[in-house]
Scaffold this motif. Sequence first.
Motif, PDB file in Angstrom:
ATOM      1  N   MET A 104       0.828  -1.199   0.000  1.00  0.00           N
ATOM      2  CA  MET A 104       0.000   0.000   0.000  1.00  0.00           C
ATOM      3  C   MET A 104       0.866   1.253   0.000  1.00  0.00           C
ATOM      4  O   MET A 104       1.792   1.376   0.807  1.00  0.00           O
ATOM      5  CB  MET A 104      -0.885  -0.009   1.249  1.00  0.00           C
ATOM      6  CG  MET A 104      -1.851   1.137   1.338  1.00  0.00           C
ATOM      7  SD  MET A 104      -2.929   0.948   2.782  1.00  0.00           S
ATOM      8  CE  MET A 104      -2.324   2.265   3.811  1.00  0.00           C
ATOM      9  N   LEU A 105       0.574   2.159  -0.902  1.00  0.00           N
ATOM     10  CA  LEU A 105       1.231   3.461  -0.920  1.00  0.00           C
ATOM     11  C   LEU A 105       0.628   4.285   0.207  1.00  0.00           C
ATOM     12  O   LEU A 105      -0.587   4.453   0.275  1.00  0.00           O
ATOM     13  CB  LEU A 105       1.001   4.139  -2.271  1.00  0.00           C
ATOM     14  CG  LEU A 105       1.807   5.390  -2.550  1.00  0.00           C
ATOM     15  CD1 LEU A 105       3.290   5.067  -2.619  1.00  0.00           C
ATOM     16  CD2 LEU A 105       1.361   6.010  -3.860  1.00  0.00           C
ATOM     17  N   SER A 106       1.449   4.779   1.108  1.00  0.00           N
ATOM     18  CA  SER A 106       0.957   5.426   2.327  1.00  0.00           C
ATOM     19  C   SER A 106       0.440   6.844   2.119  1.00  0.00           C
ATOM     20  O   SER A 106      -0.395   7.309   2.870  1.00  0.00           O
ATOM     21  CB  SER A 106       2.065   5.481   3.371  1.00  0.00           C
ATOM     22  OG  SER A 106       3.060   6.408   2.960  1.00  0.00           O
ATOM     23  N   GLY A 107       0.973   7.551   1.155  1.00  0.00           N
ATOM     24  CA  GLY A 107       0.607   8.951   0.969  1.00  0.00           C
ATOM     25  C   GLY A 107       1.542   9.911   1.675  1.00  0.00           C
ATOM     26  O   GLY A 107       1.387  11.124   1.591  1.00  0.00           O
ATOM     27  N   LYS A 108       2.538   9.389   2.394  1.00  0.00           N
ATOM     28  CA  LYS A 108       3.491  10.241   3.103  1.00  0.00           C
ATOM     29  C   LYS A 108       4.122  11.227   2.130  1.00  0.00           C
ATOM     30  O   LYS A 108       4.563  10.864   1.065  1.00  0.00           O
ATOM     31  CB  LYS A 108       4.578   9.401   3.755  1.00  0.00           C
ATOM     32  CG  LYS A 108       5.573  10.206   4.572  1.00  0.00           C
ATOM     33  CD  LYS A 108       6.603   9.304   5.193  1.00  0.00           C
ATOM     34  CE  LYS A 108       7.579  10.007   6.091  1.00  0.00           C
ATOM     35  NZ  LYS A 108       8.047  11.300   5.659  1.00  0.00           N
ATOM     36  N   GLY A 109       4.120  12.496   2.518  1.00  0.00           N
ATOM     37  CA  GLY A 109       4.703  13.532   1.674  1.00  0.00           C
ATOM     38  C   GLY A 109       3.690  14.251   0.812  1.00  0.00           C
ATOM     39  O   GLY A 109       3.989  15.301   0.251  1.00  0.00           O
ATOM     40  N   GLU A 110       2.473  13.715   0.698  1.00  0.00           N
ATOM     41  CA  GLU A 110       1.436  14.362  -0.093  1.00  0.00           C
ATOM     42  C   GLU A 110       0.836  15.535   0.679  1.00  0.00           C
ATOM     43  O   GLU A 110       0.858  15.556   1.903  1.00  0.00           O
ATOM     44  CB  GLU A 110       0.317  13.367  -0.438  1.00  0.00           C
ATOM     45  CG  GLU A 110       0.761  12.217  -1.308  1.00  0.00           C
ATOM     46  CD  GLU A 110       1.125  12.656  -2.709  1.00  0.00           C
ATOM     47  OE1 GLU A 110       0.495  13.586  -3.232  1.00  0.00           O
ATOM     48  OE2 GLU A 110       2.041  12.054  -3.283  1.00  0.00           O
ATOM     49  N   SER A 111       0.269  16.479  -0.046  1.00  0.00           N
ATOM     50  CA  SER A 111      -0.392  17.617   0.565  1.00  0.00           C
ATOM     51  C   SER A 111      -1.517  17.130   1.483  1.00  0.00           C
ATOM     52  O   SER A 111      -2.292  16.261   1.116  1.00  0.00           O
ATOM     53  CB  SER A 111      -0.953  18.506  -0.543  1.00  0.00           C
ATOM     54  OG  SER A 111      -1.697  19.552   0.010  1.00  0.00           O
ATOM     55  N   ASN A 112      -1.588  17.665   2.682  1.00  0.00           N
ATOM     56  CA  ASN A 112      -2.600  17.352   3.700  1.00  0.00           C
ATOM     57  C   ASN A 112      -2.467  15.963   4.316  1.00  0.00           C
ATOM     58  O   ASN A 112      -3.287  15.586   5.152  1.00  0.00           O
ATOM     59  CB  ASN A 112      -4.034  17.492   3.155  1.00  0.00           C
ATOM     60  CG  ASN A 112      -4.428  18.922   2.922  1.00  0.00           C
ATOM     61  OD1 ASN A 112      -4.015  19.813   3.660  1.00  0.00           O
ATOM     62  ND2 ASN A 112      -5.204  19.158   1.888  1.00  0.00           N
ATOM     63  N   TRP A 113      -1.463  15.172   3.927  1.00  0.00           N
ATOM     64  CA  TRP A 113      -1.327  13.842   4.502  1.00  0.00           C
ATOM     65  C   TRP A 113      -1.046  13.945   5.992  1.00  0.00           C
ATOM     66  O   TRP A 113      -0.221  14.733   6.436  1.00  0.00           O
ATOM     67  CB  TRP A 113      -0.206  13.060   3.820  1.00  0.00           C
ATOM     68  CG  TRP A 113      -0.035  11.679   4.379  1.00  0.00           C
ATOM     69  CD1 TRP A 113      -0.778  10.586   4.093  1.00  0.00           C
ATOM     70  CD2 TRP A 113       0.946  11.244   5.330  1.00  0.00           C
ATOM     71  NE1 TRP A 113      -0.327   9.496   4.802  1.00  0.00           N
ATOM     72  CE2 TRP A 113       0.719   9.874   5.569  1.00  0.00           C
ATOM     73  CE3 TRP A 113       1.975  11.883   6.012  1.00  0.00           C
ATOM     74  CZ2 TRP A 113       1.499   9.127   6.453  1.00  0.00           C
ATOM     75  CZ3 TRP A 113       2.752  11.143   6.885  1.00  0.00           C
ATOM     76  CH2 TRP A 113       2.510   9.776   7.098  1.00  0.00           C
ATOM     77  N   ASP A 114      -1.759  13.137   6.761  1.00  0.00           N
ATOM     78  CA  ASP A 114      -1.597  13.105   8.207  1.00  0.00           C
ATOM     79  C   ASP A 114      -1.507  11.635   8.630  1.00  0.00           C
ATOM     80  O   ASP A 114      -2.420  10.849   8.351  1.00  0.00           O
ATOM     81  CB  ASP A 114      -2.800  13.791   8.864  1.00  0.00           C
ATOM     82  CG  ASP A 114      -2.743  13.696  10.368  1.00  0.00           C
ATOM     83  OD1 ASP A 114      -1.861  14.310  10.978  1.00  0.00           O
ATOM     84  OD2 ASP A 114      -3.597  12.968  10.940  1.00  0.00           O
ATOM     85  N   PHE A 115      -0.435  11.270   9.291  1.00  0.00           N
ATOM     86  CA  PHE A 115      -0.203   9.873   9.665  1.00  0.00           C
ATOM     87  C   PHE A 115      -1.376   9.281  10.444  1.00  0.00           C
ATOM     88  O   PHE A 115      -1.873   8.209  10.114  1.00  0.00           O
ATOM     89  CB  PHE A 115       1.093   9.744  10.473  1.00  0.00           C
ATOM     90  CG  PHE A 115       1.246   8.405  11.126  1.00  0.00           C
ATOM     91  CD1 PHE A 115       1.551   7.286  10.375  1.00  0.00           C
ATOM     92  CD2 PHE A 115       1.050   8.256  12.492  1.00  0.00           C
ATOM     93  CE1 PHE A 115       1.674   6.033  10.973  1.00  0.00           C
ATOM     94  CE2 PHE A 115       1.174   7.015  13.096  1.00  0.00           C
ATOM     95  CZ  PHE A 115       1.485   5.908  12.337  1.00  0.00           C
ATOM     96  N   GLU A 116      -1.824   9.971  11.497  1.00  0.00           N
ATOM     97  CA  GLU A 116      -2.896   9.431  12.334  1.00  0.00           C
ATOM     98  C   GLU A 116      -4.183   9.216  11.551  1.00  0.00           C
ATOM     99  O   GLU A 116      -4.837   8.197  11.678  1.00  0.00           O
ATOM    100  CB  GLU A 116      -3.165  10.345  13.536  1.00  0.00           C
ATOM    101  CG  GLU A 116      -2.119  10.269  14.603  1.00  0.00           C
ATOM    102  CD  GLU A 116      -2.000   8.888  15.239  1.00  0.00           C
ATOM    103  OE1 GLU A 116      -3.015   8.166  15.359  1.00  0.00           O
ATOM    104  OE2 GLU A 116      -0.882   8.512  15.613  1.00  0.00           O
ATOM    105  N   TYR A 117      -4.552  10.185  10.742  1.00  0.00           N
ATOM    106  CA  TYR A 117      -5.826  10.127  10.027  1.00  0.00           C
ATOM    107  C   TYR A 117      -5.778   9.235   8.789  1.00  0.00           C
ATOM    108  O   TYR A 117      -6.651   8.409   8.580  1.00  0.00           O
ATOM    109  CB  TYR A 117      -6.264  11.540   9.640  1.00  0.00           C
ATOM    110  CG  TYR A 117      -7.564  11.585   8.865  1.00  0.00           C
ATOM    111  CD1 TYR A 117      -8.770  11.297   9.479  1.00  0.00           C
ATOM    112  CD2 TYR A 117      -7.579  11.915   7.513  1.00  0.00           C
ATOM    113  CE1 TYR A 117      -9.960  11.336   8.771  1.00  0.00           C
ATOM    114  CE2 TYR A 117      -8.769  11.955   6.799  1.00  0.00           C
ATOM    115  CZ  TYR A 117      -9.961  11.665   7.433  1.00  0.00           C
ATOM    116  OH  TYR A 117     -11.123  11.700   6.742  1.00  0.00           O
ATOM    117  N   HIS A 118      -4.740   9.396   7.957  1.00  0.00           N
ATOM    118  CA  HIS A 118      -4.694   8.710   6.662  1.00  0.00           C
ATOM    119  C   HIS A 118      -4.030   7.331   6.693  1.00  0.00           C
ATOM    120  O   HIS A 118      -4.238   6.539   5.788  1.00  0.00           O
ATOM    121  CB  HIS A 118      -3.990   9.571   5.614  1.00  0.00           C
ATOM    122  CG  HIS A 118      -4.748  10.806   5.284  1.00  0.00           C
ATOM    123  ND1 HIS A 118      -4.361  12.048   5.726  1.00  0.00           N
ATOM    124  CD2 HIS A 118      -5.878  10.993   4.573  1.00  0.00           C
ATOM    125  CE1 HIS A 118      -5.214  12.953   5.290  1.00  0.00           C
ATOM    126  NE2 HIS A 118      -6.150  12.337   4.586  1.00  0.00           N
TER     127      HIS A 118
END
Length: 132
Positions: A59-73
């Motif tokens: 799974m691509l985590s989204g880390k580094g994307e605009s608005n990405w938040d570890f806890e939420y996403h």
Amino acid sequence: ELVYQDFRVSQFEAGDAEDYVECHNDLIAKSSGKFIDNATSVWHEVFRDESSWPSVILMLSGKGESNWDFEYHTHSFVEALPSSWNGTLVLTDGYFSPRLAGLSAHDVNEKYRSKLEEYLETMDDERIRWID
């Protein structure tokens, strides 16, 4: 058997964002738009039939994307994994690759790896791996 489930996110909205409907002319293009709602629907699809549960999920985590938040996403999504699933979830991201950056980026590499370790400790789940 290899099974491919393609789930693409065009953006990561803030966790407190309002629901919305996006239209093109008179057709609904997107409804709701909440990442976690849509992503959880994918989990329900993947884990619908226990006899065909995957052994590994990438799974691509989204880390580094605009608005990405570890806890939420990421963390809340990972917590939705069935506790009886014995597979491995491999997270990755396109934000930074220390392997491609070379030795000149040693400090950045160490900070990056330290942050990934922090995320893994927070999730506290032996089934989760994070690769660059």
